[in-house]
Design a protein around this motif. Structure first.
Motif, short mmCIF file in Angstrom:
data_model
loop_
_atom_site.label_atom_id
_atom_site.label_comp_id
_atom_site.label_asym_id
_atom_site.label_seq_id
_atom_site.Cartn_x
_atom_site.Cartn_y
_atom_site.Cartn_z
N MET A 1 -22.90 65.06 118.39
CA MET A 1 -21.90 65.68 119.24
C MET A 1 -21.15 64.58 119.96
O MET A 1 -21.63 63.44 120.04
CB MET A 1 -22.56 66.61 120.28
CG MET A 1 -23.26 67.83 119.72
SD MET A 1 -22.12 69.15 119.24
CE MET A 1 -21.69 69.84 120.85
N VAL A 2 -19.99 64.90 120.49
CA VAL A 2 -19.28 63.99 121.38
C VAL A 2 -19.62 64.40 122.81
O VAL A 2 -19.53 65.57 123.16
CB VAL A 2 -17.77 64.05 121.13
CG1 VAL A 2 -17.02 63.22 122.18
CG2 VAL A 2 -17.45 63.56 119.73
N GLU A 3 -20.08 63.43 123.60
CA GLU A 3 -20.47 63.75 124.97
C GLU A 3 -19.22 64.02 125.80
O GLU A 3 -18.40 63.14 126.04
CB GLU A 3 -21.28 62.62 125.60
CG GLU A 3 -21.82 62.99 126.96
CD GLU A 3 -22.74 61.92 127.56
OE1 GLU A 3 -23.24 62.16 128.67
OE2 GLU A 3 -22.94 60.88 126.92
N VAL B 1 -22.42 67.30 128.69
CA VAL B 1 -23.01 66.06 129.18
C VAL B 1 -24.41 65.97 128.58
O VAL B 1 -25.00 66.98 128.18
CB VAL B 1 -23.06 66.02 130.72
CG1 VAL B 1 -21.64 66.06 131.29
CG2 VAL B 1 -23.90 67.16 131.28
N LEU B 2 -24.95 64.78 128.49
CA LEU B 2 -26.16 64.54 127.70
C LEU B 2 -27.34 65.39 128.15
O LEU B 2 -28.05 65.97 127.31
CB LEU B 2 -26.53 63.05 127.76
CG LEU B 2 -27.64 62.60 126.83
CD1 LEU B 2 -27.32 62.92 125.38
CD2 LEU B 2 -27.90 61.10 127.01
N GLU B 3 -27.55 65.51 129.44
CA GLU B 3 -28.69 66.29 129.94
C GLU B 3 -28.58 67.75 129.50
O GLU B 3 -29.57 68.38 129.10
CB GLU B 3 -28.75 66.20 131.47
CG GLU B 3 -29.92 66.96 132.08
CD GLU B 3 -29.95 66.87 133.60
OE1 GLU B 3 -30.84 67.50 134.20
OE2 GLU B 3 -29.08 66.18 134.18
N GLN C 1 -20.32 59.13 121.14
CA GLN C 1 -20.99 59.95 120.14
C GLN C 1 -22.50 59.91 120.35
O GLN C 1 -23.08 58.84 120.51
CB GLN C 1 -20.65 59.46 118.73
CG GLN C 1 -19.17 59.54 118.41
CD GLN C 1 -18.84 59.04 117.01
OE1 GLN C 1 -19.68 58.44 116.35
NE2 GLN C 1 -17.63 59.31 116.56
N VAL C 2 -23.11 61.09 120.33
CA VAL C 2 -24.56 61.21 120.52
C VAL C 2 -25.18 61.74 119.23
O VAL C 2 -24.72 62.74 118.67
CB VAL C 2 -24.88 62.18 121.68
CG1 VAL C 2 -26.39 62.32 121.86
CG2 VAL C 2 -24.24 61.69 122.97
N PHE C 3 -26.22 61.05 118.76
CA PHE C 3 -26.94 61.45 117.56
C PHE C 3 -28.38 61.80 117.93
O PHE C 3 -29.06 60.99 118.57
CB PHE C 3 -26.93 60.33 116.52
CG PHE C 3 -25.56 60.05 115.97
CD1 PHE C 3 -25.15 60.61 114.77
CD2 PHE C 3 -24.67 59.23 116.66
CE1 PHE C 3 -23.88 60.37 114.27
CE2 PHE C 3 -23.40 58.98 116.17
CZ PHE C 3 -23.01 59.55 114.97
N LEU C 4 -28.81 63.00 117.55
CA LEU C 4 -30.16 63.45 117.85
C LEU C 4 -30.91 63.75 116.56
O LEU C 4 -30.37 64.42 115.67
CB LEU C 4 -30.13 64.72 118.72
CG LEU C 4 -29.43 64.62 120.07
CD1 LEU C 4 -29.48 65.96 120.78
CD2 LEU C 4 -30.05 63.54 120.94
N ILE D 1 -30.40 72.06 122.94
CA ILE D 1 -31.13 71.81 121.70
C ILE D 1 -32.59 72.23 121.83
O ILE D 1 -33.16 72.89 120.94
CB ILE D 1 -31.03 70.32 121.31
CG1 ILE D 1 -29.57 69.92 121.07
CG2 ILE D 1 -31.89 70.02 120.09
CD1 ILE D 1 -28.87 70.70 120.00
N GLU D 2 -33.21 71.90 122.94
CA GLU D 2 -34.62 72.25 123.15
C GLU D 2 -34.79 73.76 123.29
O GLU D 2 -35.75 74.34 122.77
CB GLU D 2 -35.18 71.49 124.35
CG GLU D 2 -35.32 70.00 124.06
CD GLU D 2 -35.53 69.15 125.30
OE1 GLU D 2 -35.45 69.72 126.43
OE2 GLU D 2 -35.76 67.94 125.16
#
Length: 223
Positions: free
Chosen positions: A156-158, A179-181, A214-217, A187-188
């Motif tokens: 996703m893009v933060e 936002v990341l948090e 960019q955030v990768f999980l 997701i959880e």
């Protein structure tokens, strides 16, 4: 959520989204030539999966790099994208995979299309194309598509935006982000354990798309 009933309360609005990517076509890969984060998350899948695994590339685009990366690893790969042109290109670029022009909502539990179950699902920059109200339903669908203990990689893009219109390669698309948090929480809550995470500051190779985080999980389905 245990069934697809909540989908029925949403009126899906995809107007302009697929058409924008139809128009973008080959230029997408030219605009985003460096995909280290996506390739790295793909390597995590390859290292974590048995050799005969079945993988779904959800929002596959042109099939480059992820569908090709997964087929090169010997996996059975199915790609899905809303854009007719992207699916056409993907079939040309990665003939070893199978592709379908479908909406993620088509794959929901009890929905009109059943592609079977997968050992892993990749969703790189595809969930951000949905309004926030749909993202938990998309996660429900992904969980439904996975075998118990199946793996899920996403990016996703933060950004704190919901169904926000932006210029994109001469077209307009609508995007959502967190936002990341908050992304972790979503997701959880969708039934996934986050196993690995990475972030990249990315500057596309075109003027009308601003730099982005960019955030990768890398995740595993909770059972």
């Amino acid at each position: 959520m245990s069934n697809g009933a909540d989908y029925e309360s949403i009126r899906f609005d995809r107007s302009g989204q697929a058409e924008a990517f139809d128009a973008i076509g080959d230029r997408y890969d030219e605009a985003f030539p460096h995909k280290e984060g996506q390739l790295s998350a793909g390597e995590w899948l390859i290292d974590s999966l048995p050799a005969d695994s079945r993988v779904l590339d959800l929002g596959c685009g042109t099939g480059v790099p992820t569908t090709r990366q997964m087929t090169d690893a010997g996996f059975e790969v199915v790609g899905v994208d809303l854009s007719r042109r992207m699916v056409q290109l993907a079939r040309e670029y990665v003939p070893a995979a199978t592709f379908h022009q479908l909406d993620i909502a088509d794959l929901r539990p009890g929905g009109p299309h059943d592609l079977g179950r997968f050992d892993a699902v990749a969703a790189f920059f595809s969930l951000l194309m949905l309004p926030r109200v749909e993202i938990p339903l998309a996660l429900q669908t992904i969980r439904h598509l996975l075998v118990p203990g199946g793996l899920f990689v996403l990016s996703m893009v933060e950004a704190d935006v919901d169904n926000y219109a932006i210029p994109f390669l001469g077209n307009t698309i609508r995007v959502s982000g967190y936002v990341l948090e908050d992304l972790h929480k979503v997701i959880e809550a969708g039934g996934f354990e986050i196993v690995k995470e990475a972030s990249y500051t990315y500057a596309p190779a075109v003027a009308d798309v601003p730099p982005e985080e960019q955030v990768f999980l890398c995740c595993r389905r909770h059972d």
